[in-house]
Design a protein around this motif. Structure first.
Motif, PDB file in Angstrom:
ATOM      1  N   GLY A   1       4.186   2.417  -1.506  1.00 58.69           N
ATOM      2  CA  GLY A   1       3.626   1.318  -2.287  1.00 58.69           C
ATOM      3  C   GLY A   1       4.111  -0.038  -1.818  1.00 58.69           C
ATOM      4  O   GLY A   1       3.335  -1.008  -1.783  1.00 58.69           O
ATOM      5  N   ILE A   2       5.387  -0.113  -1.440  1.00 58.56           N
ATOM      6  CA  ILE A   2       5.922  -1.379  -0.929  1.00 58.56           C
ATOM      7  C   ILE A   2       5.259  -1.748   0.396  1.00 58.56           C
ATOM      8  O   ILE A   2       4.967  -2.926   0.661  1.00 58.56           O
ATOM      9  N   LEU A   3       4.999  -0.764   1.238  1.00 60.50           N
ATOM     10  CA  LEU A   3       4.277  -1.040   2.476  1.00 60.50           C
ATOM     11  C   LEU A   3       2.900  -1.622   2.171  1.00 60.50           C
ATOM     12  O   LEU A   3       2.498  -2.646   2.752  1.00 60.50           O
ATOM     13  N   SER A   4       2.184  -0.995   1.239  1.00 63.68           N
ATOM     14  CA  SER A   4       0.834  -1.446   0.906  1.00 63.68           C
ATOM     15  C   SER A   4       0.849  -2.817   0.250  1.00 63.68           C
ATOM     16  O   SER A   4       0.013  -3.684   0.567  1.00 63.68           O
ATOM     17  N   LEU A   5       1.793  -3.042  -0.655  1.00 62.51           N
ATOM     18  CA  LEU A   5       1.886  -4.329  -1.351  1.00 62.51           C
ATOM     19  C   LEU A   5       2.268  -5.450  -0.390  1.00 62.51           C
ATOM     20  O   LEU A   5       1.641  -6.522  -0.391  1.00 62.51           O
ATOM     21  N   THR A   6       3.293  -5.217   0.425  1.00 62.92           N
ATOM     22  CA  THR A   6       3.782  -6.283   1.293  1.00 62.92           C
ATOM     23  C   THR A   6       2.745  -6.649   2.349  1.00 62.92           C
ATOM     24  O   THR A   6       2.672  -7.813   2.783  1.00 62.92           O
ATOM     25  N   ARG A   7       1.930  -5.713   2.759  1.00 60.96           N
ATOM     26  CA  ARG A   7       0.844  -6.010   3.690  1.00 60.96           C
ATOM     27  C   ARG A   7      -0.109  -7.067   3.143  1.00 60.96           C
ATOM     28  O   ARG A   7      -0.726  -7.821   3.907  1.00 60.96           O
ATOM     29  N   LEU A   8      -0.242  -7.123   1.826  1.00 59.87           N
ATOM     30  CA  LEU A   8      -1.161  -8.091   1.210  1.00 59.87           C
ATOM     31  C   LEU A   8      -0.632  -9.525   1.297  1.00 59.87           C
ATOM     32  O   LEU A   8      -1.413 -10.472   1.209  1.00 59.87           O
ATOM     33  N   ILE A   9       0.663  -9.679   1.455  1.00 62.21           N
ATOM     34  CA  ILE A   9       1.260 -11.012   1.365  1.00 62.21           C
ATOM     35  C   ILE A   9       2.110 -11.372   2.576  1.00 62.21           C
ATOM     36  O   ILE A   9       2.693 -12.461   2.617  1.00 62.21           O
ATOM     37  N   ALA A  10       2.215 -10.453   3.539  1.00 61.32           N
ATOM     38  CA  ALA A  10       3.073 -10.717   4.701  1.00 61.32           C
ATOM     39  C   ALA A  10       2.532  -9.967   5.915  1.00 61.32           C
ATOM     40  O   ALA A  10       1.540  -9.237   5.833  1.00 61.32           O
TER      41      ALA A  10
ATOM     42  N   GLY B   1       2.458  -7.299   9.171  1.00 60.25           N
ATOM     43  CA  GLY B   1       2.690  -5.867   9.262  1.00 60.25           C
ATOM     44  C   GLY B   1       4.136  -5.533   9.554  1.00 60.25           C
ATOM     45  O   GLY B   1       4.697  -4.566   9.007  1.00 60.25           O
ATOM     46  N   THR B   2       4.779  -6.332  10.411  1.00 57.82           N
ATOM     47  CA  THR B   2       6.186  -6.094  10.731  1.00 57.82           C
ATOM     48  C   THR B   2       7.054  -6.215   9.493  1.00 57.82           C
ATOM     49  O   THR B   2       7.923  -5.368   9.225  1.00 57.82           O
ATOM     50  N   THR B   3       6.818  -7.255   8.716  1.00 55.32           N
ATOM     51  CA  THR B   3       7.596  -7.440   7.485  1.00 55.32           C
ATOM     52  C   THR B   3       7.312  -6.325   6.484  1.00 55.32           C
ATOM     53  O   THR B   3       8.220  -5.851   5.787  1.00 55.32           O
ATOM     54  N   ALA B   4       6.062  -5.888   6.423  1.00 56.40           N
ATOM     55  CA  ALA B   4       5.705  -4.816   5.501  1.00 56.40           C
ATOM     56  C   ALA B   4       6.455  -3.530   5.827  1.00 56.40           C
ATOM     57  O   ALA B   4       6.977  -2.850   4.930  1.00 56.40           O
ATOM     58  N   TRP B   5       6.539  -3.200   7.109  1.00 58.53           N
ATOM     59  CA  TRP B   5       7.267  -1.990   7.484  1.00 58.53           C
ATOM     60  C   TRP B   5       8.767  -2.153   7.255  1.00 58.53           C
ATOM     61  O   TRP B   5       9.435  -1.211   6.794  1.00 58.53           O
TER      62      TRP B   5
END
Length: 517
Positions: A104-113, A115-119
């Motif tokens: 879920g954090i990967l999916s959420l962070t992708r919306l606002i940051a 891909g590197t930050t999301a991972w």
């Protein structure tokens, strides 16, 4: 005013299905690592006691106590029916929830940051000590983090689209989260701040107001019932401001329930304590960088802070402030639901460090620190020194069918009188170890009395023992009054039994009493 994620903002490419599955499986596997070797403890014994009752018995219990965990108990009842009640089996749902939270954090962070930050955020979430601890705990706290994460993801999607279906999905998940853990209602409060901090329209505000109101309305009966059982909301917590501040800054994200000094060598105790402080210092430093410094390309600072900061801060401030001012409501594990927000900010903070060597060095020290804490969570007696697995194993390996077992009281001054809390929770956690043994003092089970532990008569009322009883296995808690053991020793000696200590662990003493020749 443009909506969040307008065409000027491109979100990171969606991760592949295999990559997402790998993240979920890896995070869940990490959470379950060494799980069977870690002794169950008192909170998990309560889960087993409640979840192994009939639906009618569970419903009767929830009318009196622990309604805040009712949905989790009902789920675990079905789970245990299918998969059994071994430590691995009862902790597996929590590990899966930890994996789903990282996803879920990967999916959420992708919306606002980017891909590197999301991972990075997903990995930070999976390895954050509070999440790792929740994943090895047969309790509902990691599920609150799961619900908070996916509710926040749906919130961002709903703010961007303002579609009724998006708001309905958000409201449904938010309501489910509150049913799992009523503290999730504080995440809804945090979401109100998020909506106000993001670019918005009147339609956005209306959509959130309706979805949040419906989520709260649906869960109001539970909130009112929980309010009537307020002792279940952390009545034994701390009220000292300095102590609470330490727990907020260190324990809440960078520790779990820790081993006692007796459960590990002194050098290791010192190591995990230093590791926790170091992890907290670095983690909080990275969160500060995320707030103060320019973010990396692709990381949209306004949206990141609008999403993560209210989620991290508002529930914490409300609960900690209430604990100091009104009642001792604060327990770090109750706020497991804010840990994923911390993971997002830690990842963003790492990305603000332009010097690659400095970033690698800082992350390396952080990884070593959290690895030490992770290890402390997975030694055999990690959970507040609980040695129940070892104590149960001693009885199971040495006792014979027909022997008696005495679960010593923990809430009386001596071995006489009715007790409502005894060492019988060891049998809830490891029932197989006590099959075929006669429980000397059981008066009424928890299922019969609609309580967590039932009641026990005094040892003096159980004497003399039935003819032919050659051995009594007594389990004494070191947290119980000292007079319980000395008084019990005297009663059993006068009844013709000689005691020998066969296990003396961090929290439990097992004594074998044998009939004198």
């Amino acid at each position: 005013m443009t909506a969040v994620g307008a065409t000027s903002h491109r979100r990171a490419p969606a991760p592949g299905v295999l990559a997402s599955i790998a993240l979920f499986a890896g995070a869940a596997a990490l959470a379950m690592l060494m799980s069977p070797s870690v002794s169950l403890w008192t909170d998990e014994a309560v889960t087993l006691s409640a979840a192994t009752r009939t639906p009618e018995q569970l419903w009767a219990l929830l009318q009196r106590i622990d309604a805040v965990h009712g949905v989790y108990y009902a789920f675990m009842s079905g789970w245990i029916h299918v998969f059994g009640d071994s430590p691995f089996a009862v902790r597996l749902p929590s590990a899966l929830a930890a994996g789903a939270t990282a996803l879920g954090i990967l999916s959420l962070t992708r919306l606002i940051a980017s891909g590197t930050t999301a991972w990075l955020a997903a990995v930070a979430c999976a390895t954050l000590p509070r999440v790792a601890w929740g994943g090895i705990e047969a309790r509902p706290f990691i599920f609150s983090a799961l619900a908070a994460t996916w509710a926040t993801y749906l919130l961002v999607r709903a703010v961007r689209s303002s579609a009724p279906r998006a708001w309905a999905a958000y409201g449904l998940v938010a309501a489910a989260g509150v049913l799992i853990n009523i503290y999730v209602v504080l995440v809804i409060v945090a979401h109100a701040a998020t909506v106000l901090l993001l670019p918005r329209t009147r339609r956005t505000l209306a959509g959130f107001a309706v979805a949040a109101a419906l989520a709260v309305a649906v869960t109001t009966p539970l909130l009112l019932l929980a309010r009537s059982q307020q002792g279940q909301l952390g009545g034994l917590g701390d009220r000292n401001p300095l102590s609470i501040a330490r727990k907020v800054l260190v324990n809440q994200l960078f520790l779990g329930e820790t081993p006692t000094a007796e459960a590990a060598p002194a050098w290791f105790t010192r190591a995990w304590q230093i590791g926790a402080v170091a992890a907290a210092a670095i983690g909080l430093f990275l969160i500060t960088l995320a707030v103060l410094r320019r973010t990396a390309p692709g990381d949209r600072k306004r949206e990141i802070l609008a999403v993560a900061m209210p989620w991290l801060i508002i529930p914490t401030v409300i609960v900690a402030g209430y604990a100091v001012a009104v009642a001792p409501l604060y327990q770090p594990r109750y706020l497991t639901l804010v840990a994923p927000a911390g993971a997002i900010l830690i990842a963003v903070g790492v990305r603000t460090i332009r010097a690659r060597a400095a970033a690698i060095a800082l992350v390396a020290v952080y990884v070593v620190a959290i690895a030490i804490v992770f290890t402390s969570q997975r030694i055999p007696f990690a959970k507040s020194g609980s040695d129940w697995s070892a104590a149960a194993r001693v009885v199971e390996s040495q006792a014979d069918a027909g022997d008696a077992v005495y679960f010593a009281p923990r809430d009386t001054d001596g071995p006489s009188g009715t007790a409502h809390l005894t060492s019988r929770r060891i049998a809830y956690a490891y029932p197989g170890a006590f099959v075929g043994l006669t429980d000397l003092t059981l008066q009424e089970t928890g299922a019969q009395s609609a309580t967590l532990d039932g009641s026990s008569r005094g040892l003096d009322e159980a004497l003399p023992l039935p003819d032919g009883t050659q051995r009594v296995w007594a389990l004494y808690s070191k947290k119980g009054p000292p007079l319980v053991r000395t008084g019990s020793d005297t009663l059993l000696r006068d009844a013709g039994y000689v005691g020998t200590v066969v296990w003396d662990g961090p929290s439990t003493v097992v004594v074998e009493y044998t009939a004198a020749e």
